[in-house]
Design a protein around this motif. Structure first.
Motif, PDB file in Angstrom:
ATOM      1  N   PRO A 128       0.862  -1.478  -0.055  1.00  0.00           N
ATOM      2  CA  PRO A 128      -0.088   0.026  -0.058  1.00  0.00           C
ATOM      3  C   PRO A 128       0.941   1.183   0.069  1.00  0.00           C
ATOM      4  CG  PRO A 128      -0.939  -1.604   1.574  1.00  0.00           C
ATOM      5  CD  PRO A 128       0.429  -2.062   1.093  1.00  0.00           C
ATOM      6  N   GLU A 129       2.024   1.237   0.775  1.00  0.00           N
ATOM      7  CA  GLU A 129       2.892   2.319   1.061  1.00  0.00           C
ATOM      8  C   GLU A 129       3.533   2.542  -0.608  1.00  0.00           C
ATOM      9  OE1 GLU A 129       6.515   4.475   3.378  1.00  0.00           O
ATOM     10  OE2 GLU A 129       5.290   2.719   4.435  1.00  0.00           O
ATOM     11  N   ILE A 130       4.149   1.642  -0.963  1.00  0.00           N
ATOM     12  CA  ILE A 130       4.938   1.752  -2.295  1.00  0.00           C
ATOM     13  C   ILE A 130       3.905   1.865  -3.204  1.00  0.00           C
ATOM     14  CG2 ILE A 130       6.008   0.216  -3.897  1.00  0.00           C
ATOM     15  CD1 ILE A 130       7.171  -1.532  -1.669  1.00  0.00           C
ATOM     16  N   ALA A 131       3.048   1.626  -3.322  1.00  0.00           N
ATOM     17  CA  ALA A 131       1.824   2.188  -4.424  1.00  0.00           C
ATOM     18  C   ALA A 131       1.595   3.475  -4.194  1.00  0.00           C
ATOM     19  CB  ALA A 131       0.527   1.361  -4.193  1.00  0.00           C
ATOM     20  N   ASP A 132       1.346   4.067  -3.109  1.00  0.00           N
ATOM     21  CA  ASP A 132       0.978   5.322  -2.816  1.00  0.00           C
ATOM     22  C   ASP A 132       2.228   6.352  -2.982  1.00  0.00           C
ATOM     23  OD1 ASP A 132      -0.341   7.634  -2.111  1.00  0.00           O
ATOM     24  OD2 ASP A 132      -0.130   7.323  -0.012  1.00  0.00           O
ATOM     25  N   VAL A 133       3.388   6.042  -2.459  1.00  0.00           N
ATOM     26  CA  VAL A 133       4.217   7.013  -2.181  1.00  0.00           C
ATOM     27  C   VAL A 133       5.590   6.709  -3.213  1.00  0.00           C
ATOM     28  CG1 VAL A 133       6.244   7.815  -0.693  1.00  0.00           C
ATOM     29  CG2 VAL A 133       4.065   7.196   0.379  1.00  0.00           C
ATOM     30  N   ASP A 134       6.010   5.591  -3.522  1.00  0.00           N
ATOM     31  CA  ASP A 134       6.871   5.193  -4.541  1.00  0.00           C
ATOM     32  C   ASP A 134       6.671   5.277  -6.093  1.00  0.00           C
ATOM     33  OD1 ASP A 134       9.324   4.644  -2.655  1.00  0.00           O
ATOM     34  OD2 ASP A 134       7.708   3.333  -2.104  1.00  0.00           O
ATOM     35  N   PHE A 135       5.120   5.027  -6.156  1.00  0.00           N
ATOM     36  CA  PHE A 135       4.892   4.802  -7.561  1.00  0.00           C
ATOM     37  C   PHE A 135       3.608   6.096  -7.606  1.00  0.00           C
ATOM     38  CE2 PHE A 135       6.271   0.478  -7.452  1.00  0.00           C
ATOM     39  CZ  PHE A 135       7.352   0.815  -8.111  1.00  0.00           C
ATOM     40  N   GLY A 136       3.230   6.976  -6.804  1.00  0.00           N
ATOM     41  CA  GLY A 136       2.322   7.850  -7.202  1.00  0.00           C
ATOM     42  C   GLY A 136       0.934   7.560  -7.141  1.00  0.00           C
TER      43      GLY A 136
ATOM     44  N   LEU B 101      -1.680  -4.032  -9.351  1.00  0.00           N
ATOM     45  CA  LEU B 101      -0.510  -4.662  -9.884  1.00  0.00           C
ATOM     46  C   LEU B 101       0.311  -5.305  -8.931  1.00  0.00           C
ATOM     47  CD1 LEU B 101       0.140  -2.274 -12.897  1.00  0.00           C
ATOM     48  CD2 LEU B 101      -0.762  -4.638 -12.852  1.00  0.00           C
ATOM     49  N   LEU B 102       0.675  -4.682  -7.918  1.00  0.00           N
ATOM     50  CA  LEU B 102       1.716  -5.079  -6.770  1.00  0.00           C
ATOM     51  C   LEU B 102       1.150  -6.441  -6.149  1.00  0.00           C
ATOM     52  CD1 LEU B 102       3.162  -1.734  -5.259  1.00  0.00           C
ATOM     53  CD2 LEU B 102       4.009  -3.193  -7.072  1.00  0.00           C
ATOM     54  N   PHE B 103      -0.059  -6.289  -5.818  1.00  0.00           N
ATOM     55  CA  PHE B 103      -0.760  -7.260  -5.017  1.00  0.00           C
ATOM     56  C   PHE B 103      -0.901  -8.425  -6.204  1.00  0.00           C
ATOM     57  CE2 PHE B 103      -1.930  -4.737  -1.477  1.00  0.00           C
ATOM     58  CZ  PHE B 103      -1.593  -5.651  -0.337  1.00  0.00           C
TER      59      PHE B 103
ATOM     60  N   ALA C 231      12.250   0.725  -0.008  1.00  0.00           N
ATOM     61  CA  ALA C 231      13.104   0.082  -0.910  1.00  0.00           C
ATOM     62  C   ALA C 231      14.206  -0.871  -0.193  1.00  0.00           C
ATOM     63  CB  ALA C 231      13.852   1.185  -1.988  1.00  0.00           C
ATOM     64  N   VAL C 232      14.882  -0.274   0.878  1.00  0.00           N
ATOM     65  CA  VAL C 232      15.660  -0.791   1.523  1.00  0.00           C
ATOM     66  C   VAL C 232      15.445  -2.107   2.142  1.00  0.00           C
ATOM     67  CG1 VAL C 232      17.496  -0.684   3.512  1.00  0.00           C
ATOM     68  CG2 VAL C 232      17.246   1.141   1.728  1.00  0.00           C
TER      69      VAL C 232
END
Length: 423
Positions: free
Chosen positions: A246-254, A265-267, A389-390
């Motif tokens: 959820p955070e990656i989709a929101d923050v890292d991929f906008g 897509l991530l899930f 990411a890390v």
């Protein structure tokens, strides 16, 4: 002929009972995966925090451990068909409760987590029993193919669930998607009701602590089976970054906070890879060195998750090519995980007598389902400290290192082989 040999082996579907269970799962897993997606999405919408999403690991792990072990003991003491009927009804009831809390807009993250715990308790009793039934329905030489077919359907539903859930969440909201889960579970109930009586063969041990301890004692005397659990713990605890999605989709991929394309897509990516691995799983029945196959598959999983973390780090708030590279890495990882799971499941089912099979499957479900719950907590906390990411990339590296170390420590696992069934 070469292409046909690569495609999934469908011989297990000739058994009517297995076929009905398999066909019911086609419908049921879609609804179940909607709930898997909607629960973290609802929690994130309430709190805006991956740490809270990670708490699903704690609230899911405790009932999985307790009821997974106890459920395995129950499966070695009572008629397994009866246990499947009761637990399926329980899963339907909890799905209805999920729908009610969303429809009434209760807005309590703790109620949501509590319902999640109850659902996982029923799941933890149901799954060991279901796995223990399979060798009673099919001959041993068809177990690798049957496990691949089951995983293919489950992962196909795990693709459709996130895609449908991610797309419809902004439109329909949470309650309607929970309702779909409760309705689709009726298909599985119909299939298990039609199973024949399945009493335990051999000496029946009353369910309780002594019965659970006997199951662990059996594992202690079979280091190859024990190591199959260890490498899966390494793969899942260090390498499953789903709490970060959820955070990656929101923050890292906008993407939007409440769903959207990147979220879906991530899930869906890991299950998509598993489906591809299942569709082209015709070769699994011809593999003799199951232990080596597991080690190689988990190493590929770790490398893929490392690549996923690198793509997330390079995205810098943009989707585009980095999103698709991240998804591709997860697809590769999903295919590798399907191969590992098919062989590990088969090793366990073929090695155990019917009298202890339920307890060993109880340990199996604790490891397989509990590992990702621990990963949810670990990744959520790590991401809060060092970033998503890390946390993802570092976990992938640890998977590779841990798996290679385990293989070196127990070379008998790598050497483990079975006689390939004739095709």
């Amino acid at each position: 002929m070469q292409i046909r040999g690569l495609l999934a082996d469908t011989r297990p579907l000739q058994d009517a009972h297995f076929r009905r269970l398999w066909q019911a799962n086609i419908v049921t897993v879609v609804g179940a995966q909607l709930t898997v997606v909607v629960v973290p999405a609802q929690i994130y919408a309430m709190t805006g925090s991956s740490a809270y999403v990670g708490l699903t690991g704690v609230f899911g792990l405790v009932p999985l451990v307790v009821f997974g072990l106890w459920g395995g003991a129950l499966a070695d003491a009572f008629d397994r068909r009866t246990i499947l009927v009761v637990t399926t009804v329980g899963l339907i009831a909890t799905a209805v409760a999920f729908w009610a809390q969303a429809a009434l807009d209760v807005g309590s993250v703790w109620l949501l987590l509590g319902l999640f715990s109850v659902q996982q308790a029923f799941f933890a009793v149901n799954q060991p029993t279901r796995s223990a039934v399979l060798p009673r329905l099919l001959p041993a030489d068809l177990l690798p193919a049957a496990n691949s077919l089951n995983m293919t359907v489950m992962q196909a539903g795990a693709i459709a669930g996130p895609l449908v859930g991610g797309a419809l969440l902004p439109v329909l909201g949470f309650s309607w998607l929970y309702l779909v889960d409760s309705i689709t579970l009726l298909a599985t109930l119909g299939a298990v009701v039609r199973l024949p009586p399945l009493p335990v063969e051999g000496v029946v041990t009353p369910p309780g602590l002594r019965s659970v301890v006997e199951g662990f004692a059996y594992l202690r005397g079979h280091p190859v089976l024990l190591m199959s659990f260890v490498v899966d713990v390494v793969a899942m605890v260090f390498g499953m970054p789903r709490a970060l999605f959820p955070e990656i989709a929101d923050v890292d991929f906008g993407g939007p906070a409440g769903g959207g394309l990147a979220f879906a897509l991530l899930f869906a990516a890991i299950p998509a890879g598993a489906v591809l691995g299942g569709v082209f799983s015709g070769w699994v029945s011809r593999v003799e060195r199951h232990g080596l196959a597991v080690v190689l598959a988990i190493v590929v999983w770790g490398v893929a998750i490392t690549g996923f973390g690198v793509a997330v780090g390079l995205a810098d708030g943009r989707a585009g090519v980095w999103l698709w590279l991240a998804v591709a890495a997860l697809v590769v990882g999903g295919a590798a995980d399907m191969v590992s799971a098919a062989f590990r499941t088969t090793m366990l089912q073929a090695a155990a007598s019917d009298a202890v099979r339920g307890r060993l499957q109880g340990v199996f479900i604790v490891v397989v389902a509990g590992g990702p719950r621990v990963a949810d907590v670990a990744h959520g906390a790590t991401a809060a400290a060092v970033g998503t990411a890390v946390a993802a990339a570092g976990g992938g590296v640890l998977v590779v290192v841990g798996t290679v170390a385990a293989a070196l420590l127990v070379p008998a696992f790598v050497r483990y082989r079975v006689t390939a069934a004739p095709r």
